[in-house]
Structures are given as structure tokens and as C-alpha cells.
Design a protein around this motif. Structure first.
Motif, PDB file in Angstrom:
ATOM      1  N   ARG A  81     -20.526 -10.135  72.998  1.00  0.00           N
ATOM      2  CA  ARG A  81     -19.369 -10.898  72.516  1.00  0.00           C
ATOM      3  C   ARG A  81     -19.646 -12.397  72.417  1.00  0.00           C
ATOM      4  NH1 ARG A  81     -14.867  -7.455  72.342  1.00  0.00           N
ATOM      5  NH2 ARG A  81     -13.224  -9.003  72.202  1.00  0.00           N
ATOM      6  N   GLU A  82     -20.397 -12.950  73.357  1.00  0.00           N
ATOM      7  CA  GLU A  82     -20.630 -14.395  73.356  1.00  0.00           C
ATOM      8  C   GLU A  82     -21.555 -14.850  72.225  1.00  0.00           C
ATOM      9  OE1 GLU A  82     -23.519 -12.457  76.180  1.00  0.00           O
ATOM     10  OE2 GLU A  82     -21.339 -12.393  75.963  1.00  0.00           O
ATOM     11  N   GLN A  83     -22.228 -13.922  71.557  1.00  0.00           N
ATOM     12  CA  GLN A  83     -23.122 -14.278  70.447  1.00  0.00           C
ATOM     13  C   GLN A  83     -22.512 -13.988  69.073  1.00  0.00           C
ATOM     14  OE1 GLN A  83     -26.919 -12.376  70.969  1.00  0.00           O
ATOM     15  NE2 GLN A  83     -27.166 -13.157  73.052  1.00  0.00           N
ATOM     16  N   ARG A  84     -21.339 -13.422  69.045  1.00  0.00           N
ATOM     17  CA  ARG A  84     -20.713 -13.017  67.781  1.00  0.00           C
ATOM     18  C   ARG A  84     -20.136 -14.217  67.035  1.00  0.00           C
ATOM     19  NH1 ARG A  84     -17.510  -7.563  69.836  1.00  0.00           N
ATOM     20  NH2 ARG A  84     -19.403  -6.498  70.552  1.00  0.00           N
ATOM     21  N   ALA A  85     -20.444 -14.285  65.743  1.00  0.00           N
ATOM     22  CA  ALA A  85     -19.939 -15.387  64.913  1.00  0.00           C
ATOM     23  C   ALA A  85     -19.955 -14.974  63.446  1.00  0.00           C
ATOM     24  CB  ALA A  85     -20.791 -16.639  65.116  1.00  0.00           C
ATOM     25  N   LEU A  86     -19.037 -15.531  62.708  1.00  0.00           N
ATOM     26  CA  LEU A  86     -18.948 -15.288  61.272  1.00  0.00           C
ATOM     27  C   LEU A  86     -18.639 -16.626  60.614  1.00  0.00           C
ATOM     28  CD1 LEU A  86     -17.057 -12.410  59.556  1.00  0.00           C
ATOM     29  CD2 LEU A  86     -16.895 -14.719  58.699  1.00  0.00           C
ATOM     30  N   TYR A  87     -19.467 -17.001  59.655  1.00  0.00           N
ATOM     31  CA  TYR A  87     -19.286 -18.248  58.923  1.00  0.00           C
ATOM     32  C   TYR A  87     -19.013 -17.888  57.471  1.00  0.00           C
ATOM     33  CZ  TYR A  87     -21.641 -19.899  63.094  1.00  0.00           C
ATOM     34  OH  TYR A  87     -21.980 -20.132  64.394  1.00  0.00           O
ATOM     35  N   CYS A  88     -17.918 -18.415  56.949  1.00  0.00           N
ATOM     36  CA  CYS A  88     -17.534 -18.106  55.565  1.00  0.00           C
ATOM     37  C   CYS A  88     -17.124 -19.402  54.871  1.00  0.00           C
ATOM     38  CB  CYS A  88     -16.365 -17.122  55.560  1.00  0.00           C
ATOM     39  SG  CYS A  88     -15.759 -16.708  53.915  1.00  0.00           S
ATOM     40  N   LYS A  89     -17.790 -19.667  53.766  1.00  0.00           N
ATOM     41  CA  LYS A  89     -17.456 -20.847  52.969  1.00  0.00           C
ATOM     42  C   LYS A  89     -17.259 -20.394  51.532  1.00  0.00           C
ATOM     43  CE  LYS A  89     -19.118 -25.448  51.725  1.00  0.00           C
ATOM     44  NZ  LYS A  89     -20.198 -26.431  51.899  1.00  0.00           N
TER      45      LYS A  89
END
Length: 156
Positions: A81-89
């Protein structure tokens, strides 16, 4: 009394609808996928800047974006969980462009056309759908997997 007011305000803020853009279909899609990601413990960092009028069909763009976001969410679930990320541009000027980046574990294989190859039976429909959208709209589509970061970029 202050505790009750604070608790009520917190509940209201949790249910407040966030608007990501003016196009209703895209706005609902962004809201749904970003909320789903947050419920899965995925940190969402999004910047959406779309113009009033789009140069592509809103529904078709929403389908392509939803396939990309679904893939990014699924890739995140393999991580702690601590490494989860989503970047949307997503931007509309000078050209319509979107980029979705997420961390991943493992190895990504690409075919001769630069498309990621599904590692499990029944997967890969989203990638094919995005490719069809790009072909129809004469868009440049690139996938990259480097330093445990997967990026999809589409420029129309």
C-alpha cells in the motif's frame, strides 16, 4: 458540540463530489476511477485541463482513458500500500494529450509494435482498445516501462 460539528463536516466532505472537467462523461469516469484507486490505498495525483470542445468523441476518449486507468490500478494492487501511486495528466492545449504513470513489479514485455503483451490469458483487451482509439484518431501512442515505472502517453 464542536466534535459533532467536526464529525458532520468530515462526513459532508467525504461525500462531496469532485469535478475533474466540464465534460460529463469524462468527469464521471475520472471521479469513479480516482475514487476506486483511493479506496485501494493508491495515492492519486491528477491534473486534468480539458477545453470546452474536444477534437475527439468524448465517449471514445472516456473508454480509452478508463482502460488505461483500470490497467494502472490493477498494476498497483501487486504493490504494498505504501508504494501505490497513480499519476494522470490530461491537457487539451496545444494538443490533446494524456499521460498515465504507475509503479509496477515484475517485467513488461512489448510486441514488435511497442504494445505491452499481457502475461495472463484473457488480459490485454484494454491495450487493444487504446490502440484502436489511437489508430482511429491518428494519435501517437507510446508505452514505456523503466525503473519500475510504467507510462502510457497518447498525443492526438
Amino acid at each position: 458540540a464542536m466534535d459533532v460539528i467536526h464529525a458532520a463536516q468530515t462526513r459532508l466532505e467525504e461525500h462531496r463530489l469532485v469535478h475533474w472537467c466540464r465534460q460529463p462523461v469524462l468527469d464521471a469516469m475520472f471521479f469513479s476511477y480516482f475514487e476506486q484507486a483511493k479506496r485501494q490505498g493508491i495515492q492519486v495525483n491528477a491534473r486534468i485541463a480539458l477545453p470546452e470542445g474536444l477534437t475527439v468523441d468524448e465517449m471514445e476518449l472516456a473508454i480509452a482513458l478508463s482502460n488505461a486507468l483500470e490497467n494502472a490500478i490493477q498494476a498497483n494492487l501487486a504493490l504494498p500500500r505504501e508504494q501505490r501511486a497513480l499519476y494522470c495528466k490530461v491537457i487539451g492545449y496545444p494538443r490533446l494529450m494524456f499521460r498515465i504513470t504507475n509503479p509496477f513489479v515484475g517485467h513488461v514485455r512489448f510486441d514488435e509494435q511497442g504494445l505491452p503483451v499481457a502475461s495472463q490469458e484473457g488480459h490485454g483487451l484494454g491495450v487493444r482498445s487504446i490502440a484502436a482509439f489511437c489508430e482511429k484518431n491518428h494519435a501517437l501512442c507510446t508505452y514505456q516501462a523503466q525503473d519500475n515505472r510504467f507510462t502510457l502517453q497518447v498525443i492526438l
